[in-house]
Design a protein around this motif. Sequence first.
Motif, PDB file in Angstrom:
ATOM      1  N   ALA A  38       9.467   3.200  -6.257  1.00  0.00           N
ATOM      2  CA  ALA A  38       9.157   4.595  -6.588  1.00  0.00           C
ATOM      3  C   ALA A  38       7.659   4.801  -6.786  1.00  0.00           C
ATOM      4  O   ALA A  38       7.090   5.791  -6.315  1.00  0.00           O
ATOM      5  N   ALA A  39       7.008   3.864  -7.456  1.00  0.00           N
ATOM      6  CA  ALA A  39       5.562   3.982  -7.682  1.00  0.00           C
ATOM      7  C   ALA A  39       4.790   3.913  -6.372  1.00  0.00           C
ATOM      8  O   ALA A  39       3.826   4.668  -6.169  1.00  0.00           O
ATOM      9  N   MET A  40       5.210   3.037  -5.465  1.00  0.00           N
ATOM     10  CA  MET A  40       4.510   2.921  -4.189  1.00  0.00           C
ATOM     11  C   MET A  40       4.724   4.161  -3.314  1.00  0.00           C
ATOM     12  O   MET A  40       3.798   4.649  -2.676  1.00  0.00           O
ATOM     13  N   SER A  91       2.528   9.011  -1.048  1.00  0.00           N
ATOM     14  CA  SER A  91       2.745  10.437  -0.801  1.00  0.00           C
ATOM     15  C   SER A  91       1.650  11.286  -1.443  1.00  0.00           C
ATOM     16  O   SER A  91       1.171  12.256  -0.849  1.00  0.00           O
ATOM     17  N   TYR A  92       1.227  10.905  -2.631  1.00  0.00           N
ATOM     18  CA  TYR A  92       0.192  11.676  -3.321  1.00  0.00           C
ATOM     19  C   TYR A  92      -1.147  11.574  -2.588  1.00  0.00           C
ATOM     20  O   TYR A  92      -1.852  12.565  -2.430  1.00  0.00           O
ATOM     21  N   HIS A  93      -1.474  10.378  -2.144  1.00  0.00           N
ATOM     22  CA  HIS A  93      -2.748  10.198  -1.442  1.00  0.00           C
ATOM     23  C   HIS A  93      -2.719  10.789  -0.035  1.00  0.00           C
ATOM     24  O   HIS A  93      -3.765  11.040   0.541  1.00  0.00           O
ATOM     25  N   ALA A  94      -1.522  11.016   0.492  1.00  0.00           N
ATOM     26  CA  ALA A  94      -1.403  11.652   1.797  1.00  0.00           C
ATOM     27  C   ALA A  94      -1.412  13.169   1.679  1.00  0.00           C
ATOM     28  O   ALA A  94      -1.334  13.866   2.682  1.00  0.00           O
ATOM     29  N   GLY A 127       0.972  16.247  -3.176  1.00  0.00           N
ATOM     30  CA  GLY A 127       0.886  17.063  -4.378  1.00  0.00           C
ATOM     31  C   GLY A 127       2.010  16.778  -5.354  1.00  0.00           C
ATOM     32  O   GLY A 127       2.423  15.639  -5.567  1.00  0.00           O
ATOM     33  N   ALA A 128       2.536  17.854  -5.956  1.00  0.00           N
ATOM     34  CA  ALA A 128       3.569  17.710  -6.984  1.00  0.00           C
ATOM     35  C   ALA A 128       4.894  17.226  -6.402  1.00  0.00           C
ATOM     36  O   ALA A 128       5.717  16.652  -7.111  1.00  0.00           O
ATOM     37  N   GLY A 129       5.111  17.437  -5.122  1.00  0.00           N
ATOM     38  CA  GLY A 129       6.338  16.954  -4.490  1.00  0.00           C
ATOM     39  C   GLY A 129       6.412  15.443  -4.427  1.00  0.00           C
ATOM     40  O   GLY A 129       7.479  14.886  -4.183  1.00  0.00           O
ATOM     41  N   SER A 130       5.304  14.775  -4.668  1.00  0.00           N
ATOM     42  CA  SER A 130       5.278  13.318  -4.659  1.00  0.00           C
ATOM     43  C   SER A 130       6.137  12.750  -5.788  1.00  0.00           C
ATOM     44  O   SER A 130       6.741  11.686  -5.632  1.00  0.00           O
TER      45      SER A 130
END
Length: 135
Positions: A33-35, A40-43, A46-49
Motif C-alpha cells: 500500500a505504501a509503495m 501514485s502520488y509522485h505520478a 493527488g488525494a486519490g493516491s
Amino acid sequence: MLVLGLVLSLCGLGFVCWLLFMAAVWALPVFVAAMVFAHSYHAGGGAGSLLLGALADIATATIGRALLAITAEPALRAMVLSIFVLPAAVMGYCMTLGFSQIGTSSFLLPHLLAVVGAAVAGGTAWLRLSAIGPA
C-alpha cells in the motif's frame, strides 16, 4: 516516583512490542500500500493516491488469504507464506535493532538481538498465517 516511571516505561515498551508483533502479519500489505501510494502520488494522483493505496492493501491481504484458504498443496502454501513472512521478519529485525540500540553502545549485541527479533516476528507471522487452511 523513579521506580514508577521505570515500570510504566517498561510496560509501554512491552505494549508497543506486542502491538508490532501482532501486526507482523500485515507487513506485506502495508508495504504494498505504501509503495502504490508513493508511486501514485509522485505520478500526480493527488488525494486519490490514498484510496489507491488502501485498495492495494485490501487486495494484497485478500489475495494472500484466499490463496491460503483454497490451496492444500504444501509447496504453494510455503511460497505464499514465505512471501508474507519475509517482510514481517525484516520488520522484526528493524524494530528490535532500534529498541536494542537505545540502551547500549555495543555494535554486536543489538544486531544479535535483532536477528532473534527477526526470527520471532517471522515465526509469529508464519504460525498465524499457517492457521488459515483449506476448508
